[in-house]
Write a protein that holds these residues in place. Structure first.
Motif, PDB file in Angstrom:
ATOM      1  N   SER A 103     -19.262 131.963  -7.090  1.00  0.00           N
ATOM      2  CA  SER A 103     -18.550 130.739  -7.762  1.00  0.00           C
ATOM      3  C   SER A 103     -18.394 131.067  -9.144  1.00  0.00           C
ATOM      4  O   SER A 103     -17.526 130.334  -9.844  1.00  0.00           O
ATOM      5  CB  SER A 103     -19.483 129.589  -7.756  1.00  0.00           C
ATOM      6  OG  SER A 103     -20.734 129.846  -8.494  1.00  0.00           O
ATOM      7  N   GLU A 104     -18.866 131.982  -9.844  1.00  0.00           N
ATOM      8  CA  GLU A 104     -18.288 132.478 -11.355  1.00  0.00           C
ATOM      9  C   GLU A 104     -17.476 133.521 -11.327  1.00  0.00           C
ATOM     10  O   GLU A 104     -17.153 134.129 -12.384  1.00  0.00           O
ATOM     11  CB  GLU A 104     -19.826 132.833 -12.076  1.00  0.00           C
ATOM     12  CG  GLU A 104     -20.798 131.511 -12.094  1.00  0.00           C
ATOM     13  CD  GLU A 104     -21.974 131.889 -12.624  1.00  0.00           C
ATOM     14  OE1 GLU A 104     -22.073 132.732 -13.783  1.00  0.00           O
ATOM     15  OE2 GLU A 104     -22.974 131.166 -12.637  1.00  0.00           O
ATOM     16  N   ALA A 105     -16.814 134.008 -10.290  1.00  0.00           N
ATOM     17  CA  ALA A 105     -15.882 134.777 -10.222  1.00  0.00           C
ATOM     18  C   ALA A 105     -14.507 134.194 -10.875  1.00  0.00           C
ATOM     19  O   ALA A 105     -14.254 133.105 -11.091  1.00  0.00           O
ATOM     20  CB  ALA A 105     -15.115 135.196  -8.878  1.00  0.00           C
ATOM     21  N   SER A 106     -14.038 135.398 -11.724  1.00  0.00           N
ATOM     22  CA  SER A 106     -12.800 135.050 -12.473  1.00  0.00           C
ATOM     23  C   SER A 106     -11.532 134.436 -11.536  1.00  0.00           C
ATOM     24  O   SER A 106     -11.511 135.109 -10.441  1.00  0.00           O
ATOM     25  CB  SER A 106     -12.494 136.242 -13.309  1.00  0.00           C
ATOM     26  OG  SER A 106     -11.004 135.849 -14.005  1.00  0.00           O
ATOM     27  N   PHE A 107     -10.874 133.783 -12.072  1.00  0.00           N
ATOM     28  CA  PHE A 107      -9.858 133.166 -11.171  1.00  0.00           C
ATOM     29  C   PHE A 107      -8.632 134.244 -11.121  1.00  0.00           C
ATOM     30  O   PHE A 107      -7.833 134.174 -10.247  1.00  0.00           O
ATOM     31  CB  PHE A 107      -9.156 131.801 -11.564  1.00  0.00           C
ATOM     32  CG  PHE A 107     -10.168 130.589 -11.155  1.00  0.00           C
ATOM     33  CD1 PHE A 107     -10.227 130.150  -9.838  1.00  0.00           C
ATOM     34  CD2 PHE A 107     -10.866 129.961 -12.239  1.00  0.00           C
ATOM     35  CE1 PHE A 107     -11.171 129.124  -9.299  1.00  0.00           C
ATOM     36  CE2 PHE A 107     -11.708 128.872 -11.731  1.00  0.00           C
ATOM     37  CZ  PHE A 107     -11.639 128.657 -10.561  1.00  0.00           C
ATOM     38  N   ASP A 121     -11.287 137.094  -5.383  1.00  0.00           N
ATOM     39  CA  ASP A 121     -12.551 136.408  -5.256  1.00  0.00           C
ATOM     40  C   ASP A 121     -12.176 134.790  -5.697  1.00  0.00           C
ATOM     41  O   ASP A 121     -12.483 133.657  -4.928  1.00  0.00           O
ATOM     42  CB  ASP A 121     -13.953 136.670  -5.480  1.00  0.00           C
ATOM     43  CG  ASP A 121     -14.214 137.846  -4.404  1.00  0.00           C
ATOM     44  OD1 ASP A 121     -13.681 138.152  -3.480  1.00  0.00           O
ATOM     45  OD2 ASP A 121     -15.199 138.540  -4.963  1.00  0.00           O
ATOM     46  N   GLY A 122     -11.608 134.840  -6.797  1.00  0.00           N
ATOM     47  CA  GLY A 122     -11.544 133.566  -7.535  1.00  0.00           C
ATOM     48  C   GLY A 122     -10.534 132.713  -7.035  1.00  0.00           C
ATOM     49  O   GLY A 122     -10.421 131.550  -6.729  1.00  0.00           O
ATOM     50  N   ARG A 123      -9.504 133.632  -6.514  1.00  0.00           N
ATOM     51  CA  ARG A 123      -8.398 132.862  -5.868  1.00  0.00           C
ATOM     52  C   ARG A 123      -8.742 132.338  -4.606  1.00  0.00           C
ATOM     53  O   ARG A 123      -8.316 131.152  -4.188  1.00  0.00           O
ATOM     54  CB  ARG A 123      -7.157 133.700  -5.711  1.00  0.00           C
ATOM     55  CG  ARG A 123      -6.091 134.197  -7.059  1.00  0.00           C
ATOM     56  CD  ARG A 123      -5.030 134.945  -6.858  1.00  0.00           C
ATOM     57  NE  ARG A 123      -5.275 135.923  -6.252  1.00  0.00           N
ATOM     58  CZ  ARG A 123      -5.409 137.116  -7.272  1.00  0.00           C
ATOM     59  NH1 ARG A 123      -5.447 137.011  -8.333  1.00  0.00           N
ATOM     60  NH2 ARG A 123      -5.425 138.394  -6.490  1.00  0.00           N
ATOM     61  N   TYR A 144     -11.516 131.159  -3.502  1.00  0.00           N
ATOM     62  CA  TYR A 144     -12.535 130.295  -4.055  1.00  0.00           C
ATOM     63  C   TYR A 144     -11.712 128.817  -4.324  1.00  0.00           C
ATOM     64  O   TYR A 144     -11.975 127.903  -3.791  1.00  0.00           O
ATOM     65  CB  TYR A 144     -13.607 130.528  -5.165  1.00  0.00           C
ATOM     66  CG  TYR A 144     -14.545 129.533  -5.510  1.00  0.00           C
ATOM     67  CD1 TYR A 144     -15.751 129.346  -4.622  1.00  0.00           C
ATOM     68  CD2 TYR A 144     -14.218 128.504  -6.448  1.00  0.00           C
ATOM     69  CE1 TYR A 144     -16.562 128.498  -5.054  1.00  0.00           C
ATOM     70  CE2 TYR A 144     -15.165 127.664  -6.717  1.00  0.00           C
ATOM     71  CZ  TYR A 144     -16.434 127.394  -5.865  1.00  0.00           C
ATOM     72  OH  TYR A 144     -17.315 126.501  -6.204  1.00  0.00           O
TER      73      TYR A 144
END
Length: 59
Positions: A23-27, A31-33, A35
């Motif tokens: 959940s703390e991945a960069s957008f 992974d952020g995208r 999420y």
């Protein structure tokens, strides 16, 4: 009623996927995208559940 069960099952699957993601991945990362996409889908599913319940209550 079957629709609500289906939507709740989708919601549960998406929540499980989101818990496995970082959940703390960069957008800016893949992974952020993913999420963010899962979060948007959850919101849409919640809106569909609410709308279905409102329609059922009107009948």
């Amino acid at each position: 009623m079957k629709t609500i069960r289906h939507l709740k099952a989708q919601k549960a699957r998406l929540k499980a996927i989101m818990q496995r993601m970082d959940s703390e991945a960069s957008f800016d990362s893949e992974d952020g995208r993913r999420y963010a996409q899962a979060l948007v889908k959850l919101v849409l599913i919640n809106m569909q559940i609410e709308e279905t319940k409102k329609e059922a209550a009107r009948k």
